[in-house]
Design a protein around this motif. Structure first.
Motif, PDB file in Angstrom:
ATOM      1  N   SER A 287      45.419  19.314  45.475  1.00  0.00           N
ATOM      2  CA  SER A 287      45.165  20.291  46.532  1.00  0.00           C
ATOM      3  C   SER A 287      44.169  19.768  47.566  1.00  0.00           C
ATOM      4  N   LEU A 288      43.505  18.640  47.266  1.00  0.00           N
ATOM      5  CA  LEU A 288      42.614  18.014  48.265  1.00  0.00           C
ATOM      6  C   LEU A 288      43.380  16.949  49.054  1.00  0.00           C
ATOM      7  N   ARG A 289      44.690  16.963  48.926  1.00  0.00           N
ATOM      8  CA  ARG A 289      45.569  16.010  49.603  1.00  0.00           C
ATOM      9  C   ARG A 289      45.247  14.558  49.207  1.00  0.00           C
ATOM     10  N   ALA A 290      45.220  14.324  47.898  1.00  0.00           N
ATOM     11  CA  ALA A 290      45.039  12.963  47.381  1.00  0.00           C
ATOM     12  C   ALA A 290      46.180  12.077  47.885  1.00  0.00           C
TER      13      ALA A 290
ATOM     14  N   LEU B  92      51.983  10.563  48.947  1.00  0.00           N
ATOM     15  CA  LEU B  92      53.030   9.553  48.732  1.00  0.00           C
ATOM     16  C   LEU B  92      54.217  10.154  47.971  1.00  0.00           C
ATOM     17  N   ALA B  93      53.929  10.868  46.886  1.00  0.00           N
ATOM     18  CA  ALA B  93      55.011  11.425  46.076  1.00  0.00           C
ATOM     19  C   ALA B  93      55.752  12.532  46.833  1.00  0.00           C
ATOM     20  N   ASN B  94      55.024  13.350  47.595  1.00  0.00           N
ATOM     21  CA  ASN B  94      55.698  14.351  48.433  1.00  0.00           C
ATOM     22  C   ASN B  94      56.643  13.671  49.424  1.00  0.00           C
TER      23      ASN B  94
ATOM     24  N   PRO C 131      43.796  26.188  48.917  1.00  0.00           N
ATOM     25  CA  PRO C 131      44.273  25.444  50.101  1.00  0.00           C
ATOM     26  C   PRO C 131      45.783  25.612  50.306  1.00  0.00           C
ATOM     27  N   ASP C 132      46.201  25.480  51.563  1.00  0.00           N
ATOM     28  CA  ASP C 132      47.622  25.616  51.914  1.00  0.00           C
ATOM     29  C   ASP C 132      48.290  24.251  52.028  1.00  0.00           C
ATOM     30  N   LEU C 133      49.567  24.247  51.876  1.00  0.00           N
ATOM     31  CA  LEU C 133      50.434  23.163  52.324  1.00  0.00           C
ATOM     32  C   LEU C 133      50.077  21.781  51.796  1.00  0.00           C
TER      33      LEU C 133
ATOM     34  N   VAL D  90      58.258  25.270  53.862  1.00  0.00           N
ATOM     35  CA  VAL D  90      58.020  25.446  55.293  1.00  0.00           C
ATOM     36  C   VAL D  90      59.100  24.739  56.108  1.00  0.00           C
ATOM     37  N   LEU D  91      59.468  23.537  55.653  1.00  0.00           N
ATOM     38  CA  LEU D  91      60.543  22.794  56.323  1.00  0.00           C
ATOM     39  C   LEU D  91      61.844  23.608  56.323  1.00  0.00           C
ATOM     40  N   THR D  92      62.193  24.172  55.172  1.00  0.00           N
ATOM     41  CA  THR D  92      63.456  24.893  55.055  1.00  0.00           C
ATOM     42  C   THR D  92      63.479  26.129  55.943  1.00  0.00           C
ATOM     43  N   VAL D  93      62.407  26.943  55.885  1.00  0.00           N
ATOM     44  CA  VAL D  93      62.397  28.169  56.680  1.00  0.00           C
ATOM     45  C   VAL D  93      62.407  27.827  58.172  1.00  0.00           C
TER      46      VAL D  93
END
Lengths: 233, 233
Positions: A178-181, A186-188, B101-103, B112-115
């Protein structure tokens, strides 16, 4: 272009597991687990997609005969199936060594279902389209089902990868995801590449205008053989 | 039959969130979070699928004119879009209240991409097919793209639900999921229903023989209007 995306997928998967999870091995450790995502992505998505539908192969080999394209289609999918089975053995064996229960998660249910249906689909394709036994109307009846399930299984397969990526990230970087590691990003991104690949393959396969034009003399000899026999002058 | 599966999906989602997570509310609590999965499944899968392609609506209303079917298609998808946006507001608002946290997750990226793509698709459909401005060749060029992306977005939408179910289960029953807790089995089954629904809709929509037969007098007046004008005697 979908081939470039396919190569990118394998490279990003390799970097993810190699750089963030210490690479690959077959020793019952977490390094053996890493074999699982790599094999599944390579087998059930990239190879599966590359061999998907003679229509794609026809774009790459426009001069090949229909029969050879069918054999190539079946062979690439056999390779995809074998690679996927190695990937399954890797994870079941890792679970056994580590005492982790099997088949409780949505990811595992979807995965086992997909590989099983893929095997059934492959065997039915072999029986209907490569062995000479099936009659022409049976082939014509089964072809749209085979084509539909081929694409449907690719979609379920990619969805299963997405649940697998989500699981792996929550198991290994729950705190920092959630801290955007960087690993999460990369995996997203790998998942987005998988969706892009599926979209490209799906789009090309369903285009009428990309289809192999039927060649009358071959048609008569293969698909319509039995219907030709009684009505030929 | 896909309608029965659609109803089953909404019921199972309701039972999951109602029985295992205390029901629904709009107060910033976890009960507000529950509104999110319910709305997304109802909007982005069930309503989206039910309104998917005039071809499905044609099966239900075989005597309706093409224009009315298009308006119905657009209206059901508008409703789907609105329900989905309520579902998004529910979760963003819940995150804000709870300091989450979001996103960052794959689920949120895909969602979000799909909607967003669904909104774009809906607006383009409106502009191309319901406003009289678009020329016939433009409509003919866009129709296969619209149909492809319609089905592709349903697939991505269902994949996103699967990642969401995986996330929710790992966040809330990480310890008991692997012991096959009833909640896990219920949510896994919900995911299988979603896949079945997607498969049924995809299958029906892509069947040639289920398509609305073109009705010459309408064709001439709507799609082929401009091509008719210069060549008519």
């Amino acid at each position: 272009i979908y081939n470039a995306v396919g190569v990118a997928i394998v490279v990003v998967t390799g970097v993810w597991l190699g750089h963030h999870h210490g690479g690959f091995a077959w020793d019952g450790s977490a390094h053996q687990f890493n074999v699982h995502p790599l094999c599944m992505v390579l087998g059930m998505v990239v190879l599966y997609g590359d061999g998907e539908a003679p229509v794609l192969l026809y774009r790459v080999f426009p001069r090949e005969s229909k029969r050879n394209l069918k054999i190539l289609h079946g062979s690439i999918h056999l390779l995809a199936l074998l690679v996927s089975i190695i990937g399954l053995v890797a994870v079941f064996n890792f679970h056994r060594v580590s005492g982790i229960p099997d088949l409780y998660s949505l990811h595992s249910w979807c995965g086992v279902l997909t590989v099983t249906l893929f095997l059934v689909q492959w065997l039915m394709g072999l029986g209907f389209f490569l062995f000479p036994g099936a009659s022409s109307w049976l082939r014509e009846w089964y072809l749209p089902l085979h084509a539909f399930f081929g694409l449907f299984l690719l979609a379920v397969s990619i969805a299963t990868c997405l649940t697998g990526i989500t699981e792996k990230l929550l198991f290994s970087i729950m705190e920092t995801y959630s801290l955007r590691a960087p690993e999460g990003l990369l995996a997203n991104s790998l998942a987005l590449l998988l969706l892009l690949f599926g979209g490209l393959v799906g789009f090309i396969v369903t285009r009428e205008e990309f289809r192999r034009p039927p060649q009358p003399e071959e048609e008569a000899l293969s698909v319509h053989f039995t219907s030709l026999t009684p009505s030929s002058p």
